[in-house]
Design a protein around this motif. Structure first.
Motif, PDB file in Angstrom:
ATOM      1  N   PRO A 153      71.128  20.232  43.207  1.00  0.00           N
ATOM      2  CA  PRO A 153      69.916  20.310  44.029  1.00  0.00           C
ATOM      3  C   PRO A 153      68.821  19.398  43.478  1.00  0.00           C
ATOM      4  O   PRO A 153      68.740  19.193  42.265  1.00  0.00           O
ATOM      5  CB  PRO A 153      69.486  21.783  43.920  1.00  0.00           C
ATOM      6  CG  PRO A 153      70.180  22.314  42.713  1.00  0.00           C
ATOM      7  CD  PRO A 153      71.417  21.498  42.503  1.00  0.00           C
ATOM      8  N   ASN A 154      67.997  18.909  44.370  1.00  0.00           N
ATOM      9  CA  ASN A 154      66.940  17.970  43.952  1.00  0.00           C
ATOM     10  C   ASN A 154      65.618  18.712  43.729  1.00  0.00           C
ATOM     11  O   ASN A 154      64.627  18.474  44.413  1.00  0.00           O
ATOM     12  CB  ASN A 154      66.779  16.881  45.017  1.00  0.00           C
ATOM     13  CG  ASN A 154      65.836  15.797  44.565  1.00  0.00           C
ATOM     14  OD1 ASN A 154      65.754  15.503  43.374  1.00  0.00           O
ATOM     15  ND2 ASN A 154      65.104  15.221  45.493  1.00  0.00           N
ATOM     16  N   TYR A 155      65.605  19.602  42.743  1.00  0.00           N
ATOM     17  CA  TYR A 155      64.369  20.336  42.442  1.00  0.00           C
ATOM     18  C   TYR A 155      63.262  19.370  42.032  1.00  0.00           C
ATOM     19  O   TYR A 155      63.518  18.368  41.359  1.00  0.00           O
ATOM     20  CB  TYR A 155      64.582  21.323  41.294  1.00  0.00           C
ATOM     21  CG  TYR A 155      65.594  22.408  41.561  1.00  0.00           C
ATOM     22  CD1 TYR A 155      65.615  23.106  42.767  1.00  0.00           C
ATOM     23  CD2 TYR A 155      66.534  22.747  40.585  1.00  0.00           C
ATOM     24  CE1 TYR A 155      66.552  24.103  43.002  1.00  0.00           C
ATOM     25  CE2 TYR A 155      67.471  23.746  40.815  1.00  0.00           C
ATOM     26  CZ  TYR A 155      67.469  24.415  42.028  1.00  0.00           C
ATOM     27  OH  TYR A 155      68.395  25.393  42.251  1.00  0.00           O
ATOM     28  N   ALA A 156      62.019  19.713  42.377  1.00  0.00           N
ATOM     29  CA  ALA A 156      60.879  18.889  41.938  1.00  0.00           C
ATOM     30  C   ALA A 156      60.703  18.996  40.424  1.00  0.00           C
ATOM     31  O   ALA A 156      60.224  18.061  39.778  1.00  0.00           O
ATOM     32  CB  ALA A 156      59.610  19.335  42.652  1.00  0.00           C
ATOM     33  N   ASP A 157      61.109  20.128  39.874  1.00  0.00           N
ATOM     34  CA  ASP A 157      60.965  20.383  38.441  1.00  0.00           C
ATOM     35  C   ASP A 157      62.198  19.826  37.711  1.00  0.00           C
ATOM     36  O   ASP A 157      63.275  20.443  37.723  1.00  0.00           O
ATOM     37  CB  ASP A 157      60.850  21.911  38.261  1.00  0.00           C
ATOM     38  CG  ASP A 157      60.560  22.282  36.828  1.00  0.00           C
ATOM     39  OD1 ASP A 157      59.908  21.492  36.134  1.00  0.00           O
ATOM     40  OD2 ASP A 157      61.009  23.372  36.411  1.00  0.00           O
ATOM     41  N   ILE A 158      62.026  18.673  37.069  1.00  0.00           N
ATOM     42  CA  ILE A 158      63.182  17.980  36.469  1.00  0.00           C
ATOM     43  C   ILE A 158      63.899  18.841  35.404  1.00  0.00           C
ATOM     44  O   ILE A 158      65.136  18.853  35.356  1.00  0.00           O
ATOM     45  CB  ILE A 158      62.763  16.610  35.880  1.00  0.00           C
ATOM     46  CG1 ILE A 158      62.183  15.714  36.987  1.00  0.00           C
ATOM     47  CG2 ILE A 158      63.926  15.920  35.181  1.00  0.00           C
ATOM     48  CD1 ILE A 158      63.134  15.324  38.087  1.00  0.00           C
ATOM     49  N   PRO A 159      63.175  19.602  34.555  1.00  0.00           N
ATOM     50  CA  PRO A 159      63.906  20.440  33.587  1.00  0.00           C
ATOM     51  C   PRO A 159      64.878  21.404  34.268  1.00  0.00           C
ATOM     52  O   PRO A 159      65.947  21.707  33.719  1.00  0.00           O
ATOM     53  CB  PRO A 159      62.785  21.205  32.869  1.00  0.00           C
ATOM     54  CG  PRO A 159      61.592  20.302  32.977  1.00  0.00           C
ATOM     55  CD  PRO A 159      61.721  19.621  34.310  1.00  0.00           C
ATOM     56  N   ARG A 160      64.539  21.862  35.476  1.00  0.00           N
ATOM     57  CA  ARG A 160      65.470  22.752  36.200  1.00  0.00           C
ATOM     58  C   ARG A 160      66.746  22.023  36.578  1.00  0.00           C
ATOM     59  O   ARG A 160      67.827  22.616  36.613  1.00  0.00           O
ATOM     60  CB  ARG A 160      64.812  23.285  37.490  1.00  0.00           C
ATOM     61  CG  ARG A 160      63.957  24.509  37.287  1.00  0.00           C
ATOM     62  CD  ARG A 160      63.428  25.002  38.626  1.00  0.00           C
ATOM     63  NE  ARG A 160      64.389  25.784  39.371  1.00  0.00           N
ATOM     64  CZ  ARG A 160      64.295  26.032  40.690  1.00  0.00           C
ATOM     65  NH1 ARG A 160      63.297  25.510  41.392  1.00  0.00           N
ATOM     66  NH2 ARG A 160      65.190  26.769  41.298  1.00  0.00           N
ATOM     67  N   ILE A 161      66.613  20.746  36.911  1.00  0.00           N
ATOM     68  CA  ILE A 161      67.830  19.964  37.221  1.00  0.00           C
ATOM     69  C   ILE A 161      68.610  19.732  35.930  1.00  0.00           C
ATOM     70  O   ILE A 161      69.824  19.914  35.877  1.00  0.00           O
ATOM     71  CB  ILE A 161      67.479  18.600  37.870  1.00  0.00           C
ATOM     72  CG1 ILE A 161      66.662  18.797  39.143  1.00  0.00           C
ATOM     73  CG2 ILE A 161      68.761  17.814  38.158  1.00  0.00           C
ATOM     74  CD1 ILE A 161      66.218  17.485  39.801  1.00  0.00           C
ATOM     75  N   ALA A 162      67.868  19.347  34.864  1.00  0.00           N
ATOM     76  CA  ALA A 162      68.537  19.000  33.596  1.00  0.00           C
ATOM     77  C   ALA A 162      69.393  20.160  33.093  1.00  0.00           C
ATOM     78  O   ALA A 162      70.485  19.948  32.551  1.00  0.00           O
ATOM     79  CB  ALA A 162      67.493  18.595  32.552  1.00  0.00           C
ATOM     80  N   GLU A 163      68.918  21.388  33.315  1.00  0.00           N
ATOM     81  CA  GLU A 163      69.701  22.504  32.767  1.00  0.00           C
ATOM     82  C   GLU A 163      70.985  22.776  33.568  1.00  0.00           C
ATOM     83  O   GLU A 163      71.855  23.515  33.111  1.00  0.00           O
ATOM     84  CB  GLU A 163      68.841  23.767  32.604  1.00  0.00           C
ATOM     85  CG  GLU A 163      68.399  24.417  33.874  1.00  0.00           C
ATOM     86  CD  GLU A 163      67.350  25.517  33.616  1.00  0.00           C
ATOM     87  OE1 GLU A 163      67.266  26.448  34.434  1.00  0.00           O
ATOM     88  OE2 GLU A 163      66.617  25.424  32.604  1.00  0.00           O
ATOM     89  N   LEU A 164      71.099  22.150  34.743  1.00  0.00           N
ATOM     90  CA  LEU A 164      72.327  22.322  35.536  1.00  0.00           C
ATOM     91  C   LEU A 164      73.390  21.255  35.232  1.00  0.00           C
ATOM     92  O   LEU A 164      74.534  21.363  35.665  1.00  0.00           O
ATOM     93  CB  LEU A 164      71.994  22.257  37.034  1.00  0.00           C
ATOM     94  CG  LEU A 164      71.068  23.357  37.566  1.00  0.00           C
ATOM     95  CD1 LEU A 164      70.780  23.120  39.042  1.00  0.00           C
ATOM     96  CD2 LEU A 164      71.700  24.739  37.353  1.00  0.00           C
ATOM     97  N   VAL A 165      72.968  20.219  34.500  1.00  0.00           N
ATOM     98  CA  VAL A 165      73.877  19.076  34.296  1.00  0.00           C
ATOM     99  C   VAL A 165      75.159  19.512  33.572  1.00  0.00           C
ATOM    100  O   VAL A 165      76.270  19.131  33.960  1.00  0.00           O
ATOM    101  CB  VAL A 165      73.148  17.939  33.539  1.00  0.00           C
ATOM    102  CG1 VAL A 165      74.127  16.870  33.069  1.00  0.00           C
ATOM    103  CG2 VAL A 165      72.074  17.322  34.430  1.00  0.00           C
ATOM    104  N   GLU A 166      75.009  20.343  32.556  1.00  0.00           N
ATOM    105  CA  GLU A 166      76.183  20.743  31.763  1.00  0.00           C
ATOM    106  C   GLU A 166      77.260  21.389  32.630  1.00  0.00           C
ATOM    107  O   GLU A 166      78.446  21.109  32.470  1.00  0.00           O
ATOM    108  CB  GLU A 166      75.759  21.697  30.637  1.00  0.00           C
ATOM    109  CG  GLU A 166      76.931  22.090  29.759  1.00  0.00           C
ATOM    110  CD  GLU A 166      76.511  22.598  28.386  1.00  0.00           C
ATOM    111  OE1 GLU A 166      75.315  22.916  28.209  1.00  0.00           O
ATOM    112  OE2 GLU A 166      77.379  22.674  27.504  1.00  0.00           O
TER     113      GLU A 166
END
Ligand SMILES: CSC[C@@H](O)[C@@H](O)C(=O)COP(=O)(O)O
Ligand SMILES: [Zn+2]
Length: 215
Positions: A153-166
């Motif tokens: 998902p393209n959340y505006a909050d980049i840390p929320r995206i980063a935590e999904l990468v793994e």
């Protein structure tokens, strides 16, 4: 282990020069519209908890060169030197990909084809590709290979995206799509990251056109 302070000036200059060259190539393809996109290359030794990378500064026009296009950041995405430059807004995604894969370079571009297919296959959470020869660019040699390119998902909050990468990274598939945003492609070095990015973009256009033909 290379402490950021011990990085040789030549290593930094070489990383910036490589980034500048690949930036020009991708800009000439029209893959950095409206200041979008970012790119990075790892510098020095790597351990998952300690590494350094050179990354594009935020908000730059990637079709021109300036003396302030790139800066060095550490494994937390923080500048390693005193600078007024801001690292890319998406630095945390880069640092997470480095941490998890140990790759050497990451390229991020927004294109119309990658945006459309990420929306077409959003519910599936991955873009399927079947048996297309260019899958071999990813060093996948099976006949009629099937791959799934993950979509986050393209959340505006980049840390929320980063935590999904793994949880999203698929072994052997060196890329992640953000929904209606763009692809992150990586490789062991700039050559491989570029090859992988070009393969993804070819496959996205193929998938898009096949979907249209099926209608
Ligand atoms: C100008 S739209 C693109 C940005 O929102 C972002 O997605 C992007 O790719 C570039 O951000 P940047 O901070 O310049 O690295
Ligand atoms: Zn982006």
């Amino acid at each position: 282990m290379t402490n950021p302070a011990e990085l040789r000036l030549e290593d930094k200059q070489q990383a910036f020069a490589e980034l500048r060259e690949i930036k020009t190539t991708l800009a000439n393809k029209g893959w950095f519209p409206a200041t979008s996109g970012n790119l990075s290359i790892r510098v020095g030794d790597f351990a998952p908890d300690q590494f350094t990378f050179a990354i594009s500064a935020s908000g730059k026009d990637k079709s021109v060169h300036t003396p302030s296009d790139f800066l060095l950041v550490n494994e937390e995405g923080k500048p390693t030197e005193v600078t007024w430059l801001k690292p890319s807004a998406e630095t945390l995604i880069h640092k997470e990909i480095y941490r998890l894969t140990g790759c050497g370079a990451i390229l991020h571009v927004h294109t119309v084809f990658n945006n459309i297919v990420s929306e077409l296959f959003w519910e599936r959470k991955s873009i399927p590709v079947d048996g297309v020869e260019l899958i071999k660019a990813f060093n996948i040699w099976d006949e009629e290979a099937h791959i799934e390119i993950p979509i986050l998902p393209n959340y505006a909050d980049i840390p929320r995206i980063a935590e999904l990468v793994e949880g999203a990274i698929v072994p052997k598939v060196p890329g992640i799509m953000l929904r209606k945003h763009g692809i992150y492609a990586w490789g062991a070095n700039c050559f491989e990251a570029k090859r992988n990015l070009e393969a993804f973009e070819f496959l996205f256009e193929y998938v898009y056109r096949m979907e249209l033909l099926k209608k």
